[in-house]
Every structure is written in C-alpha cells, then in structure tokens.
Design an enzyme around this catalytic site. Structure first.
Site, short mmCIF file in Angstrom:
data_model
loop_
_atom_site.label_atom_id
_atom_site.label_comp_id
_atom_site.label_asym_id
_atom_site.label_seq_id
_atom_site.Cartn_x
_atom_site.Cartn_y
_atom_site.Cartn_z
CG ASP A 30 -2.10 0.90 1.13
OD1 ASP A 30 -2.11 1.76 0.23
OD2 ASP A 30 -3.03 0.76 1.93
CB CYS A 68 -6.40 2.81 -1.99
SG CYS A 68 -5.11 3.63 -1.04
CE LYS A 122 -6.42 0.41 1.57
NZ LYS A 122 -5.51 1.56 1.47
CG HIS A 124 -10.00 1.21 0.45
ND1 HIS A 124 -8.97 2.06 0.10
CD2 HIS A 124 -11.05 2.01 0.78
CE1 HIS A 124 -9.37 3.31 0.22
NE2 HIS A 124 -10.64 3.31 0.63
CG HIS A 220 -1.94 3.90 3.79
ND1 HIS A 220 -2.38 4.77 4.76
CD2 HIS A 220 -2.71 4.16 2.70
CE1 HIS A 220 -3.35 5.51 4.30
NE2 HIS A 220 -3.57 5.16 3.03
CG ASP A 278 -2.17 0.75 -3.11
OD1 ASP A 278 -1.04 1.28 -3.00
OD2 ASP A 278 -3.11 1.04 -2.34
CG ASN A 279 -1.55 4.29 -4.42
OD1 ASN A 279 -2.62 3.89 -3.96
ND2 ASN A 279 -0.59 4.74 -3.64
CE LYS A 296 -2.86 7.40 -1.55
NZ LYS A 296 -3.01 6.91 -0.16
#
Length: 497
Positions: A30, A68, A122, A124, A220, A278-279, A296
């Site tokens: 993340d 995300c 996670k 989300h 994160h 994820d990013n 991000k």
C-alpha cells in the site's frame, strides 16, 4: 528449474506435473513508492523482494492507478474504473459505495476452478452491505480490515469522509471472516498479516490449488514500525523517512517468511507469486518515486508506474527485466488462465500476459486508459487540500496524453539523497491543460510535446472520447449518517440491509 519438473501448457491454462493448476499467491503493498525498493534504491533494504525479482520477472513498464480503491477494484474485476463507476476518488468508510455486484471478482472465478481462496489485509472496495464484504465475494476466509487505513496497533480508522461531521469517527476495523476481531488490538498489523498467511499455508492441503491474497497495510500512513527496524536506518537523518524505510524492511521480512512457509510446506515449486504496489508513494508520508514525476493521487508517472514482479519455477525464462506494457487489470485474465478457467463471458479490459511474463513475448496490451474523471469538486485530502477538477490520461504505444488537472508534477528526490527538489506548478485549476510525452524516451516527463505533435494530441483525444462513450456514471455518494461507528458498537460495519 528443478530436474523432473514438467510444465504442460494447454489452451485452457497452465498445469504442473501433477495435472492440477498452480497455487497463486498475490501480495499487494500500500502506497509503496517506485524508488523504495532495493533494486531501484540500494539505501532501502529489501533483500527478499530483490531476490524474488532477480530470480523471477521484474516489471519495469507496469502500471497501477494513482489511489487505493481504483487499483483494487481493477485488480479484482479486470475492468477499468470507468466501467465500474469508481472513476472519482476512493471509497470513504461513510459512503454507500462498492465494486458492483455484477462485476465478478477474481476470487469468485478461482472458486469455479476448485481453488481454496483466502484474503488477508486491506479490502477498500466497499462494505456498506454485507453482500460486499470479502467472504461474500469469493473468499473462503478473511482476516483484515474493510476501510482504507488505520492505526497499525489499535486498528482504529479515524476517517469517515472528508467533510465536516464525518471525520474523526474513530471506528475499530479488524475482522476475522465476518466477526469483529477485538483480540488482536495492540498487535502490529504487518506481523499479524504475515502470521496469518503462514498459518493458512501451514494448514493447506497441497493437492488443492490455493489462492492467497495478502494486502499489507504497509507502507501506508501512519508511519509506525517497531524500533528494531528503524535502527537499521540510523544513517537516514529524516525521521519520517527513517520510519518509512523501516516499515518497508519489516514488510520485506514478512514476504520472506511467507516464501519460507511455502517452501517448508511443499507448495513453493507449484506456486506463481505476484507482487505489486497499489499506487505511487505518498511523499507527505515519506514515500518516494524519484526520478519519476509526481506521486500518489496524480496522473504523472510517479502516481501510477508501479513496483511489480512475478516469481515462479513455472516461468519458462526467469531472470528477466521486462519492459513490456502491463496494467493492473491484466492480472485478472492472466490468473484465470493459469487456473484453467475462462473469461470469454466477461467484459474485461485486461489481457492475459502470461506469455509476456513467462517467455518474454510482446505484450498483447498496446494502450492503457489511466482514467477519465469528469467531476469538478473540492477534494480535501489529509495532506494537501486543493480544487480538484476533471482529468484524464491515456497511453497508446509510447505516447501519453494528460488533460485537465493531473496533480502536482514536481520531481522530489528522497531526503537521504543530495539531489535538489525540482518544483513544477500545481495543475489543479485549469481544465484546459494538455500535456503530451513520449514515455519510452522520456519516462521522467520532462519534455512536453503537445505543440510539436498536434496530430498525435488529436489522435489521443479521439481515443479518450471513444473510451468515454463506454463509461458508466460516476458513483460518489454523500456520507450516510447510518454508517457512524457509534451506531455499531464503535466499529466500522455494514449498515444497510
């Protein structure tokens, strides 16, 4: 490849010598920055990820989404976010929003092929109704959290929605299957998720194909890690960056423990392991994407060009550094192919890239729709409030077009380096902005070419319009008062019947 291991590739998928499909392990980090892995930045210690990349396939032209929810929704569905209504922002805990039920998840498809399916970490992609939580979307088990972020120890998520009255709600968010898991409060999430993965592997019957999806909370924000991991980075003077680097190494150690468990329990030789961010990294939380532009939340390369790798003894040509175009939507059809399943009845935007990964063949993907977000709205981020206006980006071949407000386009080196910050304007308010880059020649997006190649701009604009004609309406509902944790025992929970 070990002597005697036979790889049989049929039209309906890949089978190992025993005749069953391979185990699939997918690990998702993340907010993991492009410059935050050892093979891009030797100051960051990731020996296990480095080894997996060196002995597998390291992806260097791989794209995710800038934030995300869009990445996770596209990974799970194989569809662009314009086709699921998730074009704008993330799903906040107080929003009645989710990946639509008519979008088949990768876990559900693998169940059709006889897989045992387990998710850790996670989620989300929506939970306002019970039908949207992991155990109702194809997973046999779930241990993790439903929202987008939380404290690593208390597992409280204090963010409901970025508007007055819906932030600071402080709901607890950790579940085992469909029950609240209060017994893990106080335990660091990276350890929790690694231990859960090891436990699932240790009790799994190797004769049944396994799909294990591990979505780490790391790296994160908030910046939290046990002290022994920051001690490794005493040479980094910036305290936030030092903690972040420790979080990376802690996650890397967990990944190493997962691979050891796979080896110990006889699954490793028959496993295909995927790793992805994820990013792009969040520079306000010490992540870094240098030398790429932006971070991000932006449509610049730093927001979307991701760390990715694949490792397996079933790869025909391991040891590759692969520069073919690959997107997060491609994992769905690729994994279904490995399982022996079919995607012919699904309206996917992804491509099966297994031959690209295994043999180094050209990618079937020739373009990526990065996004089309038609909404003009004030977006209150935790770090940098700004006027968010409509934006779009597309890549066709080597050419990338950005329109509207692509986000902050500065080049920020890591604090431990001696390189200077190169500031660029914040393109937040001009919906008429247009940018064109040749990404193959200019991955750092320094040479803007829209005035030099106006016909290319026109061609890519037409392609954007063609995509936009297929888009479904954006879903970004206002916060729902019924979501408040205080109405549900101070936990985040489904609130609609």
């Amino acid at each position: 490849m070990e002597e005697g291991l036979v790889i049989l590739v049929f039209l309906f998928g890949l089978q190992i010598a025993s005749g069953k499909p391979p185990h699939i392990v997918f690990i998702l980090a993340d907010d993991y920055g492009f410059n935050d892995i050892g093979y891009h930045n030797p100051r960051i210690k990731t020996p296990f990820l480095d080894s997996l990349a060196t002995n597998g396939v390291r992806l260097e032209n791989y794209y995710v989404q800038p934030i995300c929810t869009p990445t996770r929704s596209q990974l799970f569905s194989g569809r662009y976010q314009i086709h699921t209504g998730l074009q704008h922002g993330i799903i906040w805990p107080s929003q009645a929003n989710a990946l639509p039920k008519n979008d088949t998840t990768i876990a559900s498809k693998l169940k059709e092929s006889g897989y045992s399916t387990h998710m850790i970490g996670k989620w989300h992609i929506g939970f306002y109704k019970r039908e949207f939580i992991p155990t109702q979307r194809g997973f046999d088990s779930f241990f993790g959290y439903l929202t987008g972020g939380e404290d690593y120890y208390t597992h409280d998520d204090p963010i409901g929605y970025p508007s007055k009255g819906y932030s600071g709600l402080n709901g607890y968010d950790m579940r085992r299957n469909e029950e609240v898991a209060t017994d893990v409060a106080g335990n660091y999430s990276t350890f929790l998720f690694t231990n859960e993965a090891v436990e699932i592997i240790s009790s799994h019957d190797p004769e049944t194909p396994l799909f294990l999806f591990v979505a780490y909370q790391a790296v994160h924000s908030p910046l939290q890690v046990p002290e022994q991991y920051t001690e490794i980075y005493k040479d980094i003077k910036n305290p936030a960056r030092r903690t972040y680097a420790g979080m990376v190494t802690c996650m890397d150690e967990g990944i190493g423990n997962i691979t050891v468990a796979l080896q110990k329990h006889g699954l490793w030789d028959d496993t295909v392991l995927f790793f992805s961010t994820d990013n792009g990294g969040q520079i306000y939380a010490a992540g870094n994407n240098y030398p790429l532009r932006g971070w991000k939340g932006s449509l610049w390369e730093g927001g979307m060009r991701g760390i990715g790798l694949v490792h397996s003894k079933l790869l025909a040509k391991p040891g590759q550094i692969n520069s073919e175009l690959i997107h997060v939507t491609d994992w769905f059809p690729t994994i279904v192919h490995l399982s022996g399943g079919s995607v012919e009845d699904l309206p996917l935007d992804g491509y099966n890239v297994w031959e690209t990964l295994s043999n180094g063949e050209p990618s079937p993907r020739k373009e990526i729709l990065h996004n089309i977000d038609p909404i003009d709205a004030y977006w209150d981020s935790h770090f940098e409030p700004y006027k968010h206006c409509r934006q779009a980006a597309i890549r066709v071949g080597d050419w990338k077009l950005l329109t509207g407000c692509p986000g902050n386009g500065s080049w920020l080196p890591p604090p431990e380096s001696s390189y200077p910050i190169e500031y660029a304007p914040n393109y937040f308010d001009n919906i008429n902005s247009t940018f064109l880059f040749n990404i193959r020649e200019d991955p750092e997006e320094r040479n803007e070419l829209s005035k030099v190649y106006p016909e290319m701009v026109n061609n890519l604009m037409r392609r954007l319009k063609e995509y936009n004609a297929t888009a479904v309406p954006v879903r970004y509902p206002k916060p729902d008062p019924a979501s408040l944790p205080e109405l549900h025992g101070n936990v985040w929970a489904p609130w609609e019947l």
